[in-house]
Design an enzyme around this catalytic site. Structure first.
Site, PDB file in Angstrom:
ATOM      1  N   SER A  66       0.621  -1.057   0.395  1.00  0.00           N
ATOM      2  CA  SER A  66      -0.190   0.362  -0.209  1.00  0.00           C
ATOM      3  C   SER A  66       0.728   1.364  -0.004  1.00  0.00           C
ATOM      4  CB  SER A  66      -0.868  -0.303   1.275  1.00  0.00           C
ATOM      5  OG  SER A  66      -2.251   0.880   0.877  1.00  0.00           O
ATOM      6  N   HIS A 112      -7.364  -5.830   1.114  1.00  0.00           N
ATOM      7  CA  HIS A 112      -6.108  -5.285   1.136  1.00  0.00           C
ATOM      8  C   HIS A 112      -4.613  -6.166   1.028  1.00  0.00           C
ATOM      9  CE1 HIS A 112      -4.563  -1.536   0.336  1.00  0.00           C
ATOM     10  NE2 HIS A 112      -3.969  -1.320   1.517  1.00  0.00           N
ATOM     11  N   ASP A 133     -11.003  -4.920  -2.686  1.00  0.00           N
ATOM     12  CA  ASP A 133      -9.588  -3.867  -1.910  1.00  0.00           C
ATOM     13  C   ASP A 133     -10.444  -2.481  -2.477  1.00  0.00           C
ATOM     14  OD1 ASP A 133      -7.621  -1.987  -0.843  1.00  0.00           O
ATOM     15  OD2 ASP A 133      -6.859  -2.932  -1.933  1.00  0.00           O
TER      16      ASP A 133
END
Length: 539
Positions: free
Chosen positions: A193, A498, A473
């Site tokens: 991320s 995620h 996600d």
């Protein structure tokens, strides 16, 4: 979503009524994981050495403040924390690989405890593991480690940028390899991320406290973004990058500002049409109830809110956070990443909403759903909507979201599970100017790392990158969803959430998740094999 206009009103009111005892306003910078709820995943590893050994050793590197200038201030130093695990490392004589986690916006220990994939595959690769903390977070604080100074104003916070962080990582890695006499050891970087993107900040002012940040939301997107950018900027340092759930296309209107909330909407709607309709219709009901005599008290009791504070906007944000982060972390096995949650928590939320026992009581349905996120353990007696300290040091993400990390994600259309809302850059910019005295640079990231032609640029000069995206996600809308070349590959998981691939493996992982991880292992193995081949044939 609550819009940024409230922040402008707050600062206007603050300048006039600085003696007021209490005022609250908010600016929607997007999502981040709620700091008060973060708990590290419990880690159980088979260790070569004694079970009393820790998961890693903590080290510090003397880092330079400014890598890109030569004025006297640039040469200031700070102590840069990193974590290291050499349990399975084959050592420098074998040129065994070094796996590096590019730290994001928080305490590096929390992220280390929640990136189990690296620990799981270290024995197979005989890899050294290194987790590097991001500057201005955790214990890697410039200006003598004094946060009061480092966080004081734009002149000090100006050194908090993604490019400075990437240069930190490169400098540390090169120095570490020299110290280990492992200059030829291949390095692979990992990230899931940037550790974030945008946030919703609540500002509270009191007579004795000034302004506080209360991070009610966070996304975890920065890690993978940094890993992919690091491979692009420092290909001589890292031979490859695994970027999990990296929304590198979420800048400068490359991705629709409605994408994020559209995916959340689809996650819930795919479980139950009634679940979707109940949530979608609840916002007006909450707003109307709050306007009625005794309405706030009814809301407080319905949602078990603590008696210290109740507000319609704060309650709505509390619920939005639960739905957004449950969608983001809709893992196929029980987890304790943000809060303790069951497997497939979106499904469980919708079951609570569809439960006939709650009849037509919308608030009871919503409370039952939110409890899966906030109180699955059953230990909470009430829920505090007011400010709470951030135990993981995430607060300076607000600076990054006000300078370079401008990611439009707050748009909600008519079909959205959330109230209709348009992304408004002007409101964001006005809020950032009022609070930090800076204007955002929405085009800087695309200038530095690539914009609308990112895919073409990656194809021309990039290599050895894995982009994983779970399609449940919300950040996957800004991710790389198709192969760019033979060596820049996209791995998609229809049921994935995620950075689910970076979590510790469990015996209950579904086959599709085991297959994803095996694909990643195979690709990384190919990178390393090719590196060894090239090294052996150097003249």
């Amino acid at each position: 979503m609550r819009i940024e206009a409230n922040l402008i009103l707050f600062f206007w009111a603050f300048s006039i009524f600085s003696c007021l005892c209490f005022s609250v306003s908010s600016i929607n910078f997007g999502y981040r994981f709620p700091s008060s709820a973060i708990k590290a995943e419990q880690v159980k590893l088979t260790r070569k050495s004694s079970s009393t050994n820790k998961l890693y050793k903590t080290k510090y590197f003397t880092q330079i403040l400014d890598h890109f200038n030569f004025n006297p201030k640039s040469y200031q130093k700070f102590q840069h924390r990193y974590l290291i695990n050499d349990t399975y490392w084959g050592g420098p004589k074998q040129n065994s690989p070094i796996f590096v986690y590019t730290g994001n916006e928080g305490d590096i220990e929390w992220f280390a405890h929640n990136t189990g994939f690296m620990f799981d595959i270290a024995p197979h690769f005989q890899a050294l593991l290194v987790f590097i903390e991001h500057r201005f977070y955790g214990k890697s604080i410039p200006f003598g480690g004094d946060k009061d100074i480092a966080y004081s104003n734009a002149s000090t916070l100006g050194y908090l940028t993604s490019t400075q962080a990437l240069a930190d990582y490169a400098t540390l890695i090169i120095d570490l390899k020299k110290n280990l006499t492992a200059v030829d050891a291949p390095v692979v970087v990992f990230g899931g991320s940037y550790g974030g993107s945008t946030i919703k900040i609540q500002f509270k002012q009191t007579l004795i406290s000034f302004l506080f940040f209360s991070f009610s939301r966070l996304i975890l997107m920065f890690w993978a973004v940094l890993a992919s950018w690091f491979r692009l900027k420092y290909p001589h340092v890292a031979i490859g990058a695994l970027a999990s759930s990296a929304p590198i296309l979420n800048f400068e209107n490359i991705t629709s500002p409605y994408s994020f909330n559209n995916i959340i909407t689809q996650d819930f709607r795919s479980e139950s049409e009634n679940c979707y309709k109940v949530i979608k219709g609840s916002w007006k009901k909450i707003e109307d109830t709050g306007k009625q005599s005794g309405g706030l008290e009814l809301l407080r009791k319905s949602f078990r809110i603590c008696k210290n504070f109740i507000d319609v906007d704060a309650l709505a944000s509390w619920l939005e956070t639960a739905f957004a982060y449950t969608a983001m972390t809709d893992y196929p096995t029980p987890s304790n990443f943000l809060n303790p949650m069951p497997a497939y928590p979106v499904k469980q939320m919708c079951k609570a909403i569809d439960d006939p026992k709650s009849g037509n009581d919308t608030f009871a349905k919503l409370y039952g759903a939110a409890s899966f996120y906030y109180n699955y353990s059953g230990t909470a007696t009430c829920f505090n909507l007011a400010y709470s300290p951030d135990p993981h040091g995430l607060d300076m993400w607000s600076w990054q979201a006000c300078t370079e990390m401008i990611m439009p994600t707050s748009g909600s259309n008519k079909e959205s599970i959330f109230p209709e809302n348009q992304w408004n850059y002007s409101r964001r910019a006005a809020g950032c100017k009022a609070f930090y005295g800076v204007h955002p640079r929405p085009n800087w990231i695309t200038t530095e790392f690539g914009g609308h032609v990112s895919i073409q640029v990656l194809k021309r000069y990039g290599s050895n990158m894995i982009f994983f995206n779970g399609l449940r996600d919300p950040w996957s809308g800004g991710g790389v969803l198709k192969n760019i070349s033979k060596t820049i590959v996209a791995i998609l998981a229809e049921q994935g959430a995620h950075h689910v691939d970076l979590r510790f493996a469990t015996k209950d992982d579904p086959k599709w998740l085991r297959d994803v991880r095996q694909m990643e292992i195979n690709i990384i193995s190919d990178w390393i094999s090719q590196y060894y081949h090239d090294l052996a044939h150097q003249s």
